[in-house]
Write an enzyme that holds these catalytic residues in place. Structure first.
Site, short mmCIF file in Angstrom:
data_model
loop_
_atom_site.label_atom_id
_atom_site.label_comp_id
_atom_site.label_asym_id
_atom_site.label_seq_id
_atom_site.Cartn_x
_atom_site.Cartn_y
_atom_site.Cartn_z
N SER A 246 0.83 -1.20 0.00
CA SER A 246 0.00 0.00 0.00
C SER A 246 0.86 1.26 0.00
O SER A 246 2.03 1.22 0.38
CB SER A 246 -0.93 0.08 1.22
OG SER A 246 -1.76 -1.06 1.29
N ASP A 318 7.68 -9.00 10.88
CA ASP A 318 7.71 -10.47 10.94
C ASP A 318 6.92 -10.93 12.16
O ASP A 318 7.35 -10.72 13.28
CB ASP A 318 9.16 -10.95 11.02
CG ASP A 318 9.29 -12.46 10.89
OD1 ASP A 318 8.26 -13.14 10.76
OD2 ASP A 318 10.43 -12.96 10.92
N ASP A 321 6.84 -17.26 12.96
CA ASP A 321 8.13 -17.93 13.13
C ASP A 321 7.93 -19.44 13.07
O ASP A 321 6.93 -19.98 13.58
CB ASP A 321 8.76 -17.55 14.47
CG ASP A 321 9.04 -16.06 14.58
OD1 ASP A 321 9.89 -15.56 13.82
OD2 ASP A 321 8.39 -15.39 15.41
#
Length: 794
Positions: A246, A318, A321
């Site tokens: 975006s 992030d 995991d």
């Protein structure tokens, strides 16, 4: 002759009856945009004015009535979209699309979204305004299900309408959150590079490593990439769009001609039909908001009123995991932890499959999350690999977040709502009538021990690779009224968090650099300037890449056609116009460059996954081109020769030109961008092709735009040289607080998902031409609408 006349007469009657039947059926299918509807449970009359774009302007005496009616009007335009999206997280797509979606159902149904939703719903404050308005919205949807027409798609796939619940709403939140994540598409590939190639190869991809754990320079091609490949295939099968990226920028008063804030936002999402956002305007005596809603969500993620505006981009942090677990040697129902062996949680799931037997499977769940080997059968790894996703591990407050963002009375209230976001990670953008601009990197960010590389698999047995602490929201990247007078976001790496660059899957600098340069070059902006900027297709980075590449090419090594191609590239201003030639040459050259650089080490399958892992692949183009020496240059298949940059770049240009000559002819002037790039908005049923494609899909169209320009038309690099745009701006919005009643927006196709609605694709051509429609707030103007629908209490 008489027989022929009778036959013609008979055919005319049959044709007339078919035409009449289609006319009657299509009119019955159309949403109701004018008239009166008796509505159960309303306290007062609610009036809805539909404007020229089919946007409902809902006027009610209280919010409970407004949200009930909003649920109804949302459903009559988008019930099929609601139906499809609620089935994803629940693993119920195979019920309507058949056995080809079993893997998709198995994957999403095992992520724990439904279990997390049940826990969240149980703990909700049942007296909160957010909860009560969410129920009112659902009540409106369910009233349409009882009394409204059944969309054509339900008839075609043979399913009955079902009422909606809060669990369905949270399933939508869960799917949205997972579609924002990138680790599941990237980490498995990076882990295989780590295991098979070694530290030097991974480091050059920008991934820091712990050298002692790597097999140094094994130079074994990465031929598997099983999980990455399987997940990419799952996403290709999805009948609804996923989130990609975006742009947003908010200009403070000192950067605008009229001295008031101008807000701009265009979230990048995979294209689909219907468009992902549904527009609405709700007005009561104590509340007003013009919003853009996802299917089956009561509160908009994008919105504005006379006081403030907000929107979002992907933070790209992030939040997924992967952990390698270790089974008990004598009991596969247990796994090793720092505290000894623990039992896996196990559960059985059954997928109902259209015209087939039910499919049943089992999933094991460790303390980190579901075991991916049980979900993705393509994984040929004996080690159990668990996926830990923050969305399902922490308390979910997304309903409150959406309510508080849409009902804020001040910047501080808005910030308080944003601070509750745990996942997905979002850049939340803000501007208001009091001259404030703000950007918040919103997510529950966390830290591991120093030097741990979270982009490869972690050790689930020792306790050393666990999260050591969660950061306070005050440590998140953010800016409020900065000295330079504006805020922006283009999925780029944010500033340091707690003294470090926070790990993530950030996109390259291209769009961010273009936005900042554009803003810095101009002293004062108008709404028209910003709307034009949103359609900009110029890349500053491609010109730098070309300049660097051509320094490695000797003109003496090129033939006439190749020299002509170089002239086009040298003269290119970086604009991806559909009539331009240079983008065609550049894009094919970059594909060959990446193939010649990476495919020999990765292997054919893993190289395709590298191309699909968009953030990594896109970032490496400029980085790798700027290197003079690289472990990736040498082709491991040519043992007698050690290739260097000059050989790779020169070969890539030659191969690109030779390919394009075969594909497009020998006259380079005809190699126009529009010949290789197109965009089509696919409906889930239109994907079947033939007449269904023509009936349901919107397009195909020629278009300006390309990867990582502001008008971001996202396509995948491939060997074919034909590029289909898969996503781009899902809406473009410009809100000018000096002229709030004339703020503008556009959708890629139209407001309605009902094929028989006049608003099904009425914005498609305007969108391609860079035009906009008005987001009306002026009540006098709204009430002049031709279509007026009144909801009366029963």
């Amino acid at each position: 002759m008489k027989v022929l006349k009778k036959l013609v007469f008979f055919l005319l009657i049959i044709t007339s009856l078919l035409v009449l039947g289609y006319f009657i059926f299509s009119n019955l299918q159309k949403p109701t945009y004018k008239g009166e509807i008796s509505f159960e449970g309303l306290k007062d009359k609610v009036t809805v004015f539909y404007d020229e774009a089919g946007v409902p302007h809902i006027n009610a005496q209280n919010q409970e009535d407004a949200y009930q009616v909003f649920g109804y009007v949302h459903a009559q335009d988008r019930l099929w979209q609601m139906e499809v999206v609620r089935r994803i997280a629940a693993g119920r797509l195979s019920e309507i699309f058949g056995k080809e979606l079993i893997r998709t159902d198995k994957f999403f149904g095992s992520l724990g979204i439904e279990e997390a939703a049940a826990k969240t719903i149980h703990n909700l404050d049942k007296n909160s305004k957010a909860y009560q308005l969410a129920l009112a919205y659902l009540k409106g949807i369910n009233q349409f299900i009882k009394e409204g027409t059944t969309p054509l798609e339900f008839h075609l796939v043979g399913i009955e309408k079902e009422e909606y619940t809060l669990k369905d709403m949270y399933n939508v939140f869960g799917y949205m959150a997972f579609s924002f994540a990138a680790a599941h598409k990237t980490d498995p590939l990076l882990n295989e590079i780590k295991q098979n190639l070694g530290a030097d190869y991974l480091t050059e991809l920008g991934i820091q490593t712990e050298h002692g754990q790597l097999i140094k320079n094994a130079r074994k091609p990465v031929v598997q990439a099983q999980m990455t490949a399987a997940i990419n295939k799952i996403y290709e099968k999805l009948p609804v769009p996923s989130f990609i990226g975006s742009n947003s920028w908010v200009l403070g008063p000192n950067k605008t001609k009229n001295g008031k804030v101008i807000f701009a936002n265009d979230p990048h999402i995979n294209f689909s039909q219907p468009s992902v956002w549904y527009q609405s305007h709700i007005k009561t005596p104590d509340f007003e908001l013009y919003g853009f809603n996802l299917a089956l969500t009561p509160f908009p993620l994008l919105g504005h009123n006379r006081n403030y505006a907000y929107g979002l981009t992907m933070l790209e942090n992030d939040d997924v995991d992967f952990y390698i677990e270790k089974d008990h040697p004598e009991n596969q129902n247990q796994y090793k932890t720092v505290d000894g062996y623990k039992n896996y949680k196990t559960y059985s799931r059954t997928i109902k499959v259209k015209k087939e037997k039910d499919s049943t499977y089992q999933v094991r769940v460790s303390q980190h999350g579901p075991i991916m080997n049980d979900i993705v059968e393509q994984i040929q790894d004996e080690r159990p690999i668990a996926m830990k996703w923050i969305y399902t591990h922490l308390p979910n407050q997304l309903l409150d977040v959406c309510y508080e963002m849409s009902h804020a009375n001040s910047l501080s209230e808005f910030k308080r709502g944003v601070s509750k976001i745990h996942a997905p990670g979002l850049n939340v953008m803000y501007g208001d009538a009091k001259d404030n601009v703000a950007w918040f990197g919103a997510a529950k960010l966390y830290q591991f021990r120093d030097s741990l590389n979270t982009k490869v698999y972690l050790d689930g047995t020792t306790g050393k690779d666990e999260i050591i602490n969660f950061l306070n929201f005050g440590e998140n990247p953010q800016a409020i009224n900065p000295d330079w007078g504006y805020v922006y976001s283009a999925n780029n790496q944010p500033d340091s968090v707690a003294g470090k660059l926070y790990p993530g899957y950030y996109l390259p600098e291209d769009r961010a650099k273009r936005i900042v340069t554009y803003i810095e070059e101009k002293e004062k902006f108008t709404k028209e300037d910003v709307s034009k900027m949103m359609n900009n297709v110029n890349s500053l980075v491609v010109k730098e890449v070309i300049h660097t590449a051509l320094k490695s090419i000797s003109e003496n090594d090129l033939n006439t056609k190749e020299k002509e191609a170089v002239q086009f590239l040298t003269a290119w201003d970086g604009n991806y116009y559909k009539e331009s030639v240079a983008p065609t040459i550049y894009t094919k050259f970059i594909y060959q460059f990446l193939e010649n650089t990476y495919e020999d080490e990765l292997g054919e399958k893993a190289f395709l996954q590298f191309l699909d892992g968009a953030p990594l692949q896109k970032k490496m183009i400029a980085i790798q081109m700027n290197r003079e020496a690289s472990v990736w240059w040498d082709n491991i298949n040519t043992k007698e020769i050690k290739e260097d940059k000059k050989q790779i770049v020169t070969a890539s240009l030659k191969e690109a030109v030779a390919f394009l000559e075969k594909q497009l002819g020998t006259d380079l002037n005809t190699w126009k961008w529009k010949r290789v790039l197109s965009v089509e908005h696919e409906h889930p049923i239109g994907k079947a092709g033939g007449l269904l494609r023509k009936f349901f899909n919107v397009g195909p169209f020629e278009t300006n735009g390309g990867n990582e320009v502001i008008n971001n038309h996202i396509f995948r690099l491939n060997a074919s040289g034909i590029y289909t745009v898969v996503g781009g701006p899902s809406t473009r919005r410009v809100i000018d607080f000096s002229d709030i009643e004339n703020s503008i927006s556009i959708l890629p196709t139209g407001q309605s998902g009902n094929r028989f609605s006049p608003y099904y694709k009425d914005q498609a051509q305007k969108y391609l031409e860079g035009k906009y429609i008005k987001m009306k707030l002026n009540q006098e103007e709204i009430q002049k609408s031709e279509n007026k629908l009144e909801f009366l209490p029963k």
